[in-house]
Design a protein around this motif. Structure first.
Motif, mmCIF file in Angstrom:
data_model
loop_
_atom_site.group_PDB
_atom_site.id
_atom_site.type_symbol
_atom_site.label_atom_id
_atom_site.label_comp_id
_atom_site.label_asym_id
_atom_site.label_seq_id
_atom_site.Cartn_x
_atom_site.Cartn_y
_atom_site.Cartn_z
ATOM 1 N N THR A 112 1.190 -1.365 -0.120
ATOM 2 C CA THR A 112 0.068 0.086 0.068
ATOM 3 C C THR A 112 0.915 1.189 -0.160
ATOM 4 N N LEU A 113 1.890 1.331 0.830
ATOM 5 C CA LEU A 113 2.944 2.654 0.934
ATOM 6 C C LEU A 113 3.656 2.394 -0.165
ATOM 7 N N LEU A 114 4.370 1.536 -0.972
ATOM 8 C CA LEU A 114 4.902 1.401 -2.315
ATOM 9 C C LEU A 114 4.221 1.907 -3.636
ATOM 10 N N PRO A 119 8.432 10.044 -3.455
ATOM 11 C CA PRO A 119 9.772 10.505 -2.522
ATOM 12 C C PRO A 119 9.459 11.819 -2.424
ATOM 13 N N GLY A 120 9.372 12.385 -0.844
ATOM 14 C CA GLY A 120 8.592 13.551 -0.763
ATOM 15 C C GLY A 120 7.389 13.868 -0.270
ATOM 16 N N ASP A 121 6.517 12.952 -0.575
ATOM 17 C CA ASP A 121 5.222 12.508 0.625
ATOM 18 C C ASP A 121 5.891 12.477 2.031
ATOM 19 N N GLU A 122 4.877 13.003 3.034
ATOM 20 C CA GLU A 122 4.637 12.606 4.007
ATOM 21 C C GLU A 122 3.629 11.900 4.246
ATOM 22 N N VAL A 123 4.039 10.851 5.820
ATOM 23 C CA VAL A 123 3.332 9.885 6.098
ATOM 24 C C VAL A 123 2.761 9.987 7.436
ATOM 25 N N ILE A 124 1.880 10.423 8.552
ATOM 26 C CA ILE A 124 2.029 10.356 9.659
ATOM 27 C C ILE A 124 1.173 9.118 10.415
ATOM 28 N N ALA A 125 2.268 8.783 11.302
ATOM 29 C CA ALA A 125 1.923 7.663 11.606
ATOM 30 C C ALA A 125 1.839 7.958 13.473
ATOM 31 N N GLY A 141 9.982 5.657 0.270
ATOM 32 C CA GLY A 141 11.167 7.183 -0.284
ATOM 33 C C GLY A 141 10.034 8.480 0.122
ATOM 34 N N GLY A 142 9.279 8.224 1.259
ATOM 35 C CA GLY A 142 8.476 9.405 2.053
ATOM 36 C C GLY A 142 9.425 8.798 3.328
ATOM 37 N N THR A 143 8.781 10.369 4.378
ATOM 38 C CA THR A 143 8.995 10.904 5.252
ATOM 39 C C THR A 143 8.030 10.827 6.179
ATOM 40 N N ARG A 144 8.684 9.806 7.468
ATOM 41 C CA ARG A 144 7.614 9.561 8.489
ATOM 42 C C ARG A 144 7.201 11.125 9.481
ATOM 43 N N VAL A 145 6.280 10.665 9.750
ATOM 44 C CA VAL A 145 5.727 12.492 10.647
ATOM 45 C C VAL A 145 5.079 11.479 11.628
ATOM 46 N N PRO A 146 5.603 11.694 12.967
ATOM 47 C CA PRO A 146 5.344 10.297 14.162
ATOM 48 C C PRO A 146 4.144 11.738 14.822
ATOM 49 N N VAL A 147 3.325 10.889 15.166
ATOM 50 C CA VAL A 147 2.884 12.049 16.365
ATOM 51 C C VAL A 147 2.545 11.078 17.567
ATOM 52 N N THR A 148 3.047 11.657 18.822
ATOM 53 C CA THR A 148 2.936 10.426 19.795
ATOM 54 C C THR A 148 1.488 10.456 20.710
ATOM 55 N N LEU A 149 1.608 8.953 20.514
ATOM 56 C CA LEU A 149 0.693 8.897 21.508
ATOM 57 C C LEU A 149 0.624 9.010 23.549
ATOM 58 N N ARG A 150 0.560 9.749 24.319
ATOM 59 C CA ARG A 150 0.698 9.892 25.726
ATOM 60 C C ARG A 150 -0.055 9.386 26.854
ATOM 61 N N PRO A 151 0.945 8.914 28.167
ATOM 62 C CA PRO A 151 0.240 8.456 28.680
ATOM 63 C C PRO A 151 -0.487 9.631 29.466
ATOM 64 N N HIS A 152 -2.252 9.031 29.393
ATOM 65 C CA HIS A 152 -2.938 9.592 30.373
ATOM 66 C C HIS A 152 -4.432 8.984 30.586
ATOM 67 N N THR A 171 1.480 16.105 3.264
ATOM 68 C CA THR A 171 1.015 15.667 3.691
ATOM 69 C C THR A 171 0.613 14.122 2.687
ATOM 70 N N ARG A 172 0.618 13.005 2.425
ATOM 71 C CA ARG A 172 0.211 12.273 1.615
ATOM 72 C C ARG A 172 -1.152 11.503 1.948
ATOM 73 N N LEU A 173 -1.014 10.748 3.484
ATOM 74 C CA LEU A 173 -1.937 9.948 3.958
ATOM 75 C C LEU A 173 -1.193 10.042 4.947
ATOM 76 N N LEU A 174 -2.516 9.439 6.265
ATOM 77 C CA LEU A 174 -2.495 9.304 7.958
ATOM 78 C C LEU A 174 -2.512 7.437 7.571
ATOM 79 N N LEU A 175 -1.633 7.021 8.083
ATOM 80 C CA LEU A 175 -1.080 5.612 8.595
ATOM 81 C C LEU A 175 -1.685 5.370 10.068
ATOM 82 N N ILE A 176 -3.564 4.594 10.920
ATOM 83 C CA ILE A 176 -3.722 4.603 11.454
ATOM 84 C C ILE A 176 -3.562 2.810 11.959
#
Length: 396
Positions: A112-114, A119-125, A141-152, A171-176
Motif C-alpha cells: 500500500t505504501l509503495l 519521494p517527498g510525501d509525508e506519512v503521519i503515523a 521514499g516517503g518521510t514519516r511524521v510521528p504523532v505521539t500517543l501519550r499516557p493519560h 502530507t499524503r496519507l495518515l497511517l492509522i
C-alpha cells in the motif's frame, strides 16, 4: 579481493540504513539462549481451531492452491472477506474489484505504501508504531511524521490538536492502527470522526491497520474508519487472519478499498510476492464464516489472559496500562526504579526468566518510549502463570 567491492558506498540501501535486525529477532534469540519465557513476540503458542487447520489439509490434498492462486486471491476467500465486512460492519465490497489478498498484513502495509507514496510525501503515523511502518515508508521514499500517543489516566491517548498541526501541504496519507499495537489503545468514535473530518478537509488518503479488530475488551468497540462519512473512497483497510485465528505462520492478510485504490495496491503487490499461501487461503475463507460464538469465545479467552498478566505485572511492581484491545500489555518500569527499557529487557531473562520488548523501538522520539516495556499475553494460561510467578521476583 575476490567477492569484495572497492566502493566505499555501504551495501545496504541508505533508505534502510536505520533498520537492522529487528528487536523481535534479538529478543527471541535471547529467550532461546536463556530458556526464558518469551512474552516478547506476538504469536500464540497454540494453534487455532482444528476445523480451520483441517480445511487447510483438505485443500492441500485436493490440490487447491498448490499451484499459483489468482493474483488478487482465491475467489472463495475474497467473497468471504467481503461477507465478513458486510456482516460485522455493514460495509459492502465487490469481491472482484475491492478485495486483495496479501502475504499477511505486513505485505499489505508495504504494498500500500509503495503504491501510494512517492519521494517527498509525508506519512503521519501514531507513535509508538509497528516497526514495519517505518521501513515501508522509507522504502517508498516517503518521510514519516510521528504523532505521539501519550499516557493519560491509565491509557495512551491521541492529541487531536497535535495531529492537525502535523498535517502540511506535503502530507499524503495518515497511517492509522486501531486497536493499536503496542499500547492497546482503541480509538473512540469521537476520535475517528475527527480523523475522518481532517482527512476530508485536507484531501488525505488513510491507511488503517485493523488486524486486531476482533480483540477489543471491556467497553471498547472497533469501528472501521471506512464506514465514516466520505471515507469509503479514500481509505485502505488492512486485515489479517493470523491474529484472529491463531495461525500467524500462514501469512494471509488482505486489503479492502475502493477499486482505484485496490488497483494501485495490486500494482505494487504483484511484484513483491505475486501470490502466496494458496491452500491456506481456502482455509481462511472457512474461518471467516465461523459463527459469532467463535469470535466471542476467542475474545473472552484473551480477556482472561489479559487480566491474569496485567494483575501479575502490577503485583511485580510495574505500572500497568490495561489494554482496551490487542494482545499486548504496555508497562512502565519506573516504579521498579528503572528508566531504560532496552537495558531492562536485555537483563530481564537473567533476572526473572522472562522476555519482553522495549517500546522505545517503536518510537522516533526514543526518550518518549524509554520507560515502557511490552508483554504479550497470547500464550497458554499455564505459561502466563509461570511468567507471573517469575516476574514477582522483581518485587522481592
Amino acid at each position: 579481493m575476490t567477492g569484495m567491492t572497492s566502493s566505499t558506498r555501504p551495501l545496504l540501501n541508505r533508505r534502510l540504513a536505520e533498520f537492522g535486525t529487528t528487536i523481535f529477532a534479538e529478543m527471541s534469540a535471547l529467550a532461546t539462549r536463556t530458556g526464558a519465557i518469551n512474552l516478547g513476540q506476538g504469536f500464540p503458542d497454540t494453534d487455532g481451531p482444528e476445523a480451520v487447520r483441517e480445511a487447510a489439509v483438505r485443500a492441500l490434498r485436493e490440490g487447491r492452491g498448490n499451484q499459483y492462486p489468482p493474483g488478487p486471491g482465491v475467489p472463495e476467500l475474497r467473497t468471504a472477506i467481503a461477507a465478513h465486512q458486510r456482516r460485522r460492519y455493514g460495509l459492502s465490497h465487490d469481491p472482484d474489484t475491492e478485495v486483495l489478498v496479501t502475504a499477511g498484513a505486513t505485505e499489505a502495509i508495504a504494498a500500500t505504501l509503495l503504491a501510494l507514496v512517492e519521494p517527498g510525501d509525508e506519512v503521519i503515523a501514531f507513535e509508538p508504531y509497528y516497526d514495519s511502518y517505518a521501513a515501508s515508508v522509507a522504502m517508498a521514499g516517503g518521510t514519516r511524521v510521528p504523532v505521539t500517543l501519550r499516557p493519560h489516566e491509565g491509557a495512551f491517548r491521541l492529541d487531536l490538536d497535535e495531529l492537525r498541526a502535523a498535517v502540511t501541504d506535503r502530507t499524503r496519507l495518515l497511517l492509522i492502527n486501531t486497536p493499536h499495537n503496542p499500547t492497546g489503545t482503541v480509538l473512540t468514535r469521537e476520535e475517528l470522526t475527527a480523523i475522518a473530518e481532517l482527512a476530508v478537509e485536507r484531501d488525505l488518503l488513510v491507511v488503517t491497520d485493523e488486524v486486531y479488530e476482533h480483540l477489543v475488551f471491556d467497553d471498547a468497540e472497533h469501528l472501521p474508519l471506512a464506514a465514516f462519512p466520505r471515507m469509503r473512497e479514500r481509505t485502505v483497510t488492512i486485515g489479517s487472519a493470523g491474529k484472529t485465528f491463531s495461525f500467524t505462520g500462514w501469512k494471509v492478510g488482505w486489503v479492502t478499498a475502493a477499486p482505484p485504490l485496490v488497483t494501485a495496491v495490486r500494482s505494487a503487490k504483484q511484484f513483491l510476492t505475486y501470490v502466496a499461501s494458496g491452500p491456506f487461503q481456502y482455509a481462511v475463507a472457512e474461518a471467516l464464516a465461523l459463527p459469532d460464538s467463535y469470535f466471542a469465545d476467542f475474545r473472552a479467552d484473551m480477556l482472561a489472559k489479559r487480566d491474569l498478566l496485567a494483575e501479575g505485572l502490577a503485583d511485580a511492581g510495574f505500572g500497568v496500562f490495561k489494554p482496551a484491545g490487542t494482545y499486548f500489555v504496555t508497562t512502565d518500569i519506573r516504579p521498579l526504579g528503572e528508566s531504560d527499557g532496552f537495558a531492562f529487557c536485555r537483563a530481564l531473562p537473567e533476572r526473572a526468566g522472562v522476555v519482553a520488548i522495549p517500546n522505545a523501538v517503536f518510537y522516533d522520539h526514543r526518550k518518549e518510549g524509554a520507560p515502557f516495556v511490552r508483554f504479550a499475553f497470547c500464550k497458554r494460561k499455564d505459561v502466563l502463570e509461570e511468567a507471573v510467578a517469575r516476574l514477582r521476583r522483581l518485587a522481592v
